[in-house]
Motif scaffolding. Structure first.
Motif, short mmCIF file in Angstrom:
data_model
loop_
_atom_site.label_atom_id
_atom_site.label_comp_id
_atom_site.label_asym_id
_atom_site.label_seq_id
_atom_site.Cartn_x
_atom_site.Cartn_y
_atom_site.Cartn_z
N VAL A 125 0.85 -1.19 0.00
CA VAL A 125 0.00 0.00 0.00
C VAL A 125 0.88 1.24 0.00
N ALA A 126 1.92 1.23 0.85
CA ALA A 126 2.82 2.39 0.93
C ALA A 126 3.49 2.64 -0.42
N ALA A 127 3.91 1.56 -1.07
CA ALA A 127 4.59 1.72 -2.37
C ALA A 127 3.64 2.32 -3.40
N ALA A 128 2.40 1.84 -3.40
CA ALA A 128 1.42 2.36 -4.35
C ALA A 128 1.18 3.85 -4.11
N LEU A 129 0.96 4.21 -2.84
CA LEU A 129 0.63 5.61 -2.54
C LEU A 129 1.84 6.51 -2.74
N GLY A 130 3.02 6.03 -2.36
CA GLY A 130 4.24 6.82 -2.56
C GLY A 130 4.45 7.08 -4.04
N THR A 131 4.31 6.03 -4.85
CA THR A 131 4.46 6.19 -6.31
C THR A 131 3.45 7.19 -6.84
N LEU A 143 6.39 -9.38 -5.41
CA LEU A 143 7.81 -9.58 -5.13
C LEU A 143 8.06 -9.84 -3.64
N LEU A 144 7.46 -8.99 -2.81
CA LEU A 144 7.69 -9.15 -1.37
C LEU A 144 7.12 -10.47 -0.89
N ARG A 145 6.01 -10.86 -1.46
CA ARG A 145 5.37 -12.08 -1.03
C ARG A 145 6.26 -13.29 -1.35
N ALA A 163 14.16 -1.75 1.50
CA ALA A 163 14.25 -0.97 0.26
C ALA A 163 12.88 -0.42 -0.13
N VAL A 164 11.87 -1.26 -0.02
CA VAL A 164 10.52 -0.80 -0.41
C VAL A 164 10.05 0.31 0.54
N GLY A 165 10.29 0.10 1.84
CA GLY A 165 9.87 1.10 2.81
C GLY A 165 10.52 2.45 2.53
N LEU A 166 11.86 2.42 2.38
CA LEU A 166 12.59 3.67 2.13
C LEU A 166 12.19 4.27 0.79
N GLY A 167 12.07 3.40 -0.22
CA GLY A 167 11.70 3.89 -1.55
C GLY A 167 10.34 4.57 -1.53
N SER A 168 9.38 4.00 -0.82
CA SER A 168 8.04 4.59 -0.77
C SER A 168 8.08 5.94 -0.09
N ALA A 169 8.82 5.98 1.02
CA ALA A 169 8.91 7.24 1.75
C ALA A 169 9.57 8.30 0.88
N ALA A 170 10.66 7.90 0.17
CA ALA A 170 11.37 8.86 -0.67
C ALA A 170 10.46 9.35 -1.79
N ALA A 171 9.70 8.43 -2.39
CA ALA A 171 8.80 8.83 -3.47
C ALA A 171 7.76 9.82 -2.97
N ALA A 172 7.19 9.52 -1.78
CA ALA A 172 6.16 10.41 -1.24
C ALA A 172 6.75 11.78 -0.96
#
Ligand SMILES: Nc1nc2c(c(=O)[nH]1)N[C@H]1C(S)=C(S)[C@@H](COP(=O)(O)O)O[C@H]1N2
Ligand SMILES: [Mo]
Length: 520
Positions: free
Chosen positions: A23-29, A144-146, A180-189
């Motif tokens: 969810v975070a990745a989707a919203l950050g993107t 991927l995470l799954r 990586a996903v957590g940081l990437g999502s935060a950075a994108a947001a």
């Protein structure tokens, strides 16, 4: 069945995290894409939030405004974040065995974002690509995470000790990918937020402020601020704010255009410079929101600088059949003001760009808003205004569609500011102070009453003009015990506020404000 149940599954915590991070990745993107495309409103989080505001039934909106006050938008965003986090975690958990629940959430999220984007009047149709791409990213990250979180060596009978080899490797891989996903999502947001930031806007505001005259010194003798009333002029930062904009429209003065059209002889399109070339006026006006409860805070006063709306209407040439001026903002909000009010030579109505000596703050409509004395804001004070259309009266506006009245003159009101309700104060002589307003006629008198005693006149502070509020004070005697102190105002038409309490819907609250306090 039994076999299936025994198939290796990721631990519950990991599954929750997988859902949450997707969810975070989707919203950050989405937030980043919205920033990159220059359509900040297409960020799925904001688009869904804005749609929720527009769709919320009136009682819910009322509840939000009265419960959270001006923090109601923050409350909505936090609430949405919590709901999404829970949904993400829950579907991650539900997808331990079968990816379907996760993919369903991604699909539903994408659909909600797409519908919300398509429904926003202020977004182009292509903006639907933003939530759709976000959903795809969410889905891919989820897959991927799954797979990364599935215990390694899940094939049966590998014979190795999973704790020693496969699981250890798997855990490291999982840690790296979730991190990586957590940081990437935060950075994108954050990137998206930075791109839609106020850099260009503040620069534009400074340039406008530089062209404005300094604010006049606040009028003397017009308040009892040292005894508990508001100051006569409300500082911009303290000015009440009511609007439907989750994200304040970022519109530079240089990019602003106003179109005046509809039932006119000549359509006008003005740039900000064009507007400022017309003669300006400076007017001190007390604005009031129709959602203000008796005793409520949604009333403030400022010195506005702008061009009279009537000047532009005359320039465009209003056709006699025109009944209302429909104003629209950059974010698609609409309001309508009677033509006769705007053309009335005794009425103050501006296309304002200055507020208390500076350019309008972004929250209050930069670069240009309407302000009309004597009418509640929702029919007369469109912020970020970009369009004035003269038309007959039938069409419904944003708030009219939600049950609010077409005509909305501000009702005469008064409020006690000190003592506050439930204060404990010394018995004996007590000063009561407050504020009253009766825009366009002016406040003629205010009276106060203790319990069921006689009404006694209050002393009024200086009147600055009939379009502004008037502060008052009165001395009362309080015997020890609990007392109810009430106030009521009378306007220059001789109309005294009625005792009868009516709610804010459809055209403003009535009733006497009172406070209960204890004298000792
Ligand atoms: N674009 C836009 N303008 C708007 C609104 C809005 O939601 N959107 N709300 C109106 C209402 S209900 C009021 S009371 C005033 C409030 O103006 P303020 O926030 O500057 O005090 O703005 C009016 N103009
Ligand atoms: Mo309002």
């Amino acid at each position: 069945m039994r076999d299936h149940q025994n198939a290796p599954r990721p631990p519950r915590g990991t599954s929750c995290l997988t859902g949450l991070l997707s969810v975070a990745a989707a919203l950050g993107t989405g937030h980043l894409l919205a920033g990159l495309t220059g359509e900040p409103g297409s960020s799925p989080f904001l688009a869904v939030g804005n749609t929720a505001i527009d769709l919320a039934p009136e009682p819910v909106k009322d509840f939000a405004i009265t419960t959270f006050g001006e923090a109601n938008k923050t409350a909505l965003l936090v609430g949405m974040a919590v709901v999404l986090a829970v949904l993400g975690a829950a579907s991650g958990l539900a997808a331990r065995r079968d990816p379907l629940p996760g993919l369903v959430l991604v699909g539903l999220g994408g659909a909600a974002g797409a519908l919300a984007t398509l429904g926003r009047p202020d977004l182009p149709a292509w903006a639907v690509a933003v939530p759709l791409s976000s959903a795809v990213v969410g889905g891919v990250v989820f897959a991927l995470l799954r797979s990364a979180s599935r215990p390694h060596g899940s094939r049966e009978g590998t014979g190795t000790d999973p704790a020693a080899t496969g699981a250890g490797l798997g855990r490291r891989r999982l840690l790296v990918s979730t991190g990586a996903v957590g940081l990437g999502s935060a950075a994108a947001a954050l990137g998206g937020q930075a791109l839609t930031g106020r850099g260009g806007l503040e620069e534009s505001r400074r340039a406008v402020t530089a062209r404005l005259p300094a604010a006049a010194p606040p009028p003397g003798g017009a308040d009892f601020a040292d005894q508990g009333t508001p100051t006569f002029i409300t500082a911009n930062d303290d000015f009440y704010r009511v609007d439907t904009a989750l994200r304040v429209p970022h519109l530079r003065a240089e990019d602003w255009r106003l179109r005046v059209h509809g039932l006119v002889e000549r359509e006008l399109v003005l740039s900000f410079d064009d507007l400022l070339r017309r003669p300006w006026r400076t007017e001190v006006i007390t604005m009031t929101c129709v959602s203000n409860e008796v005793g409520g805070p949604y009333v403030s006063t400022a010195e506005f600088v702008g061009v009279p709306v009537a000047d532009l209407l005359r320039e465009a040439g209003v056709r006699p059949v025109a009944e209302r001026v429909f104003s629209a903002s950059a974010d698609g909000y609409t309001a309508a003001t009677p033509v006769e009010t705007l053309l009335d030579p005794d009425r103050v109505a501006l296309l304002a760009f200055g507020m208390n000596g500076e350019a309008l703050p972004p929250e209050h409509g930069f670069p240009v808003r309407m302000v009309t004395a004597g009418l509640y804001g929702y029919v007369s004070a469109t912020k970020w205004v970009v369009d004035l259309e003269l038309a007959t009266r039938e069409r419904r506006t944003y708030w009219e569609e939600r049950g609010w009245a077409e005509r909305a003159p501000i009702k005469t009101q008064s409020r006690i500011d000190s003592p506050r309700g439930f204060d404990t104060i010394p018995a004996g002589r007590t000063t009561v102070v407050g504020v009253a307003w009766a825009q366009t006629t002016g406040t003629d008198r205010v009276e106060v009453r203790v319990d069921d005693g006689p009404w006694q006149p209050a002393t009024l502070a200086r009147e600055v003009n009939p379009d502004t509020w008037r502060m008052w004070r009165a001395e009362v005697d309080l015997a020890p015990g609990s007392h109810r102190i009430a106030c009521r105002a009378t306007d220059r038409n001789g109309h005294t506020q009625p005792e009868e309490r009516v709610g804010t819907v459809p055209d403003g609250a009535t009733g006497w404000h009172s406070v209960v306090c204890t004298a000792e």
